[in-house]
Design a protein around this motif. Structure first.
Motif, PDB file in Angstrom:
ATOM      1  N   GLN A 128       0.824  -1.202   0.000  1.00 13.59           N
ATOM      2  CA  GLN A 128       0.000   0.000   0.000  1.00 13.59           C
ATOM      3  C   GLN A 128       0.863   1.258   0.000  1.00 13.59           C
ATOM      4  N   ILE A 129       1.931   1.239   0.773  1.00 12.10           N
ATOM      5  CA  ILE A 129       2.860   2.377   0.811  1.00 12.10           C
ATOM      6  C   ILE A 129       3.504   2.583  -0.556  1.00 12.10           C
ATOM      7  N   ILE A 130       3.908   1.491  -1.201  1.00 14.86           N
ATOM      8  CA  ILE A 130       4.513   1.571  -2.532  1.00 14.86           C
ATOM      9  C   ILE A 130       3.569   2.257  -3.516  1.00 14.86           C
ATOM     10  N   VAL A 131       2.285   1.890  -3.452  1.00 16.87           N
ATOM     11  CA  VAL A 131       1.283   2.509  -4.326  1.00 16.87           C
ATOM     12  C   VAL A 131       1.078   3.978  -3.957  1.00 16.87           C
ATOM     13  N   GLU A 132       0.918   4.242  -2.670  1.00 18.23           N
ATOM     14  CA  GLU A 132       0.665   5.613  -2.213  1.00 18.23           C
ATOM     15  C   GLU A 132       1.813   6.570  -2.559  1.00 18.23           C
ATOM     16  N   GLU A 133       3.040   6.056  -2.511  1.00 20.16           N
ATOM     17  CA  GLU A 133       4.204   6.903  -2.769  1.00 20.16           C
ATOM     18  C   GLU A 133       4.566   6.979  -4.252  1.00 20.16           C
ATOM     19  N   GLY A 134       3.795   6.312  -5.092  1.00 20.38           N
ATOM     20  CA  GLY A 134       3.997   6.424  -6.532  1.00 20.38           C
ATOM     21  C   GLY A 134       5.225   5.718  -7.064  1.00 20.38           C
ATOM     22  N   VAL A 135       5.680   4.666  -6.377  1.00 17.31           N
ATOM     23  CA  VAL A 135       6.814   3.875  -6.878  1.00 17.31           C
ATOM     24  C   VAL A 135       6.397   3.201  -8.188  1.00 17.31           C
ATOM     25  N   LYS A 136       7.258   3.260  -9.194  1.00 16.03           N
ATOM     26  CA  LYS A 136       6.900   2.762 -10.529  1.00 16.03           C
ATOM     27  C   LYS A 136       7.489   1.395 -10.855  1.00 16.03           C
ATOM     28  N   ILE A 137       8.454   0.932 -10.042  1.00 18.67           N
ATOM     29  CA  ILE A 137       9.130  -0.342 -10.323  1.00 18.67           C
ATOM     30  C   ILE A 137       9.251  -1.136  -9.032  1.00 18.67           C
ATOM     31  N   VAL A 138       8.817  -2.407  -9.061  1.00 21.79           N
ATOM     32  CA  VAL A 138       8.933  -3.288  -7.903  1.00 21.79           C
ATOM     33  C   VAL A 138       9.558  -4.612  -8.326  1.00 21.79           C
ATOM     34  N   PHE A 139      10.584  -5.015  -7.600  1.00 27.19           N
ATOM     35  CA  PHE A 139      11.180  -6.343  -7.758  1.00 27.19           C
ATOM     36  C   PHE A 139      10.674  -7.191  -6.594  1.00 27.19           C
ATOM     37  N   THR A 140      10.036  -8.319  -6.895  1.00 26.56           N
ATOM     38  CA  THR A 140       9.569  -9.218  -5.847  1.00 26.56           C
ATOM     39  C   THR A 140      10.452 -10.457  -5.807  1.00 26.56           C
ATOM     40  N   SER A 141      10.519 -11.074  -4.638  1.00 28.81           N
ATOM     41  CA  SER A 141      11.360 -12.268  -4.472  1.00 28.81           C
ATOM     42  C   SER A 141      10.814 -13.087  -3.311  1.00 28.81           C
ATOM     43  N   ALA A 142      11.318 -14.305  -3.173  1.00 24.74           N
ATOM     44  CA  ALA A 142      11.025 -15.160  -2.010  1.00 24.74           C
ATOM     45  C   ALA A 142       9.525 -15.342  -1.780  1.00 24.74           C
ATOM     46  N   GLY A 143       8.821 -15.733  -2.830  1.00 23.45           N
ATOM     47  CA  GLY A 143       7.394 -15.966  -2.693  1.00 23.45           C
ATOM     48  C   GLY A 143       6.746 -16.193  -4.044  1.00 23.45           C
ATOM     49  N   ASN A 144       5.427 -16.360  -4.030  1.00 25.75           N
ATOM     50  CA  ASN A 144       4.670 -16.642  -5.244  1.00 25.75           C
ATOM     51  C   ASN A 144       4.335 -15.339  -5.966  1.00 25.75           C
ATOM     52  N   PRO A 145       4.816 -15.140  -7.202  1.00 23.21           N
ATOM     53  CA  PRO A 145       4.553 -13.885  -7.906  1.00 23.21           C
ATOM     54  C   PRO A 145       3.078 -13.660  -8.216  1.00 23.21           C
ATOM     55  N   LYS A 146       2.278 -14.732  -8.246  1.00 24.68           N
ATOM     56  CA  LYS A 146       0.854 -14.579  -8.529  1.00 24.68           C
ATOM     57  C   LYS A 146       0.141 -13.762  -7.455  1.00 24.68           C
ATOM     58  N   THR A 147       0.683 -13.760  -6.247  1.00 27.17           N
ATOM     59  CA  THR A 147       0.009 -13.119  -5.121  1.00 27.17           C
ATOM     60  C   THR A 147      -0.142 -11.614  -5.300  1.00 27.17           C
TER      61      THR A 147
END
Length: 312
Positions: free
Chosen positions: A81-100
């Protein structure tokens, strides 16, 4: 331009790994200002701390930057939610299911990249709708896959199965390593250990010095029963090896590991009892430098290698 520079709107296809306790806004903004893509490491930050680092990074650079989010951490909903609120445009996810979380992030106009350690998980990430893949070999520092596939084996295997932009990670710290990875099919590279040993890294100076003093064979992949992690050898590692001789249960391993041991080692500088996460490539590093110098050196090395390796 190639697919990675185009995707992120950056000058060079160099991504700084979003490492816990090393990757605050000073490092990520410095990498972005130098033409790469800087990543804030959310894994070592409480949500309010992450928000502060994002805000400070926006003040420190007008270039693209991102946030690395290990999906196994608590407070994940608040972090997203913070990432969305702060307008971050790029996210790298790791250590989990990307579908989530991929669909949620993309609905908010965010470019999503997922880190994998095998072709099987790369295909799952592609199915989940990510925009690019980081394929990380087991040479890498920090937490790793269990497959123990090396980067230069993994990259061509993933490339053969995958149509998405591909970023190579693990054991890359030079322009020559970058060129080799790209020849094998990567569109860009992610470097972690090289940026740990930078002036702008938030790691403790004692840890940085230990990294540049490391030699070949000084790191080991361990704790596979919990979450595989590559560590520098120290007293904590020796205690861990002594416990392994007793065929410990997962609970006994967790008890020895305790809490906040990575923070203790990398951020607070306890070189004896701390967990010191770094990649095998530390054996090639011998100087702590400003980020701008590191990236200039990588690009010069890359171009020189291109010229030198025309063999016939």
């Amino acid at each position: 331009m190639n697919r990675i520079t185009q995707l992120f709107n950056i000058n060079y296809p160099i991504i700084q790994g979003g490492m816990i306790w090393n990757s605050g806004y000073k490092l990520s903004s410095a990498v972005s200002n130098a033409g790469g893509l800087g990543l804030i490491g959310a894994g070592s930050m409480y949500p309010d701390v992450l928000r502060t680092h994002i805000q400070k990074c926006k003040q420190a650079t007008d270039r693209p930057f991102g946030v690395n989010v290990p999906l196994l951490y608590p407070n994940i909903e608040e972090i997203m939610q913070i990432i969305v609120e702060e307008g971050v445009k790029i996210v790298f996810t790791s250590a989990g299911n990307p579908k989530t979380w991929t669909a949620f992030l993309k609905e908010h106009g965010i470019t999503v990249v997922h880190v994998v350690s095998s072709t099987k998980f790369a295909l799952k990430a592609q199915e989940a709708g990510v925009d690019a893949i980081v394929a990380e070999g087991f040479e890498a520092g920090g937490h790793n896959g269990r497959e123990e596939t090396t980067t230069f084996t993994l990259i061509p295997m993933v490339r053969a199965q995958l149509s998405l932009p591909l970023i190579a990670a693990g054991g890359i710290a030079t322009g020559r390593g970058m060129l080799a990875a790209m020849i094998l099919g990567a569109d860009g590279v992610q470097m972690g250990s090289r940026f740990v040993a930078s002036v702008e890294s938030s790691a403790h100076d004692a840890f940085k010095q230990t990294v540049i003093n490391a030699q070949e064979g000084d790191t080991v992949l361990t704790l596979k029963e919990l979450a595989p992690v590559r560590l520098l050898k120290n007293k904590f590692y020796a205690d861990l090896q002594a416990l392994y001789k007793q065929c410990p249960s997962e609970e006994e391993l967790k008890a020895l590991l305790g809490r906040a041991r990575a923070k203790r080692g990398m951020f607070e500088g306890d070189l004896v009892e701390g967990e010191l996460e770094i990649g095998q490539i530390a054996g090639l590093l011998n100087e702590i430098k400003p980020v701008a110098e590191i990236i200039d050196e990588i690009i010069r090395d890359f171009k020189a290698a291109q010229q030198e390796r025309i063999l016939f």
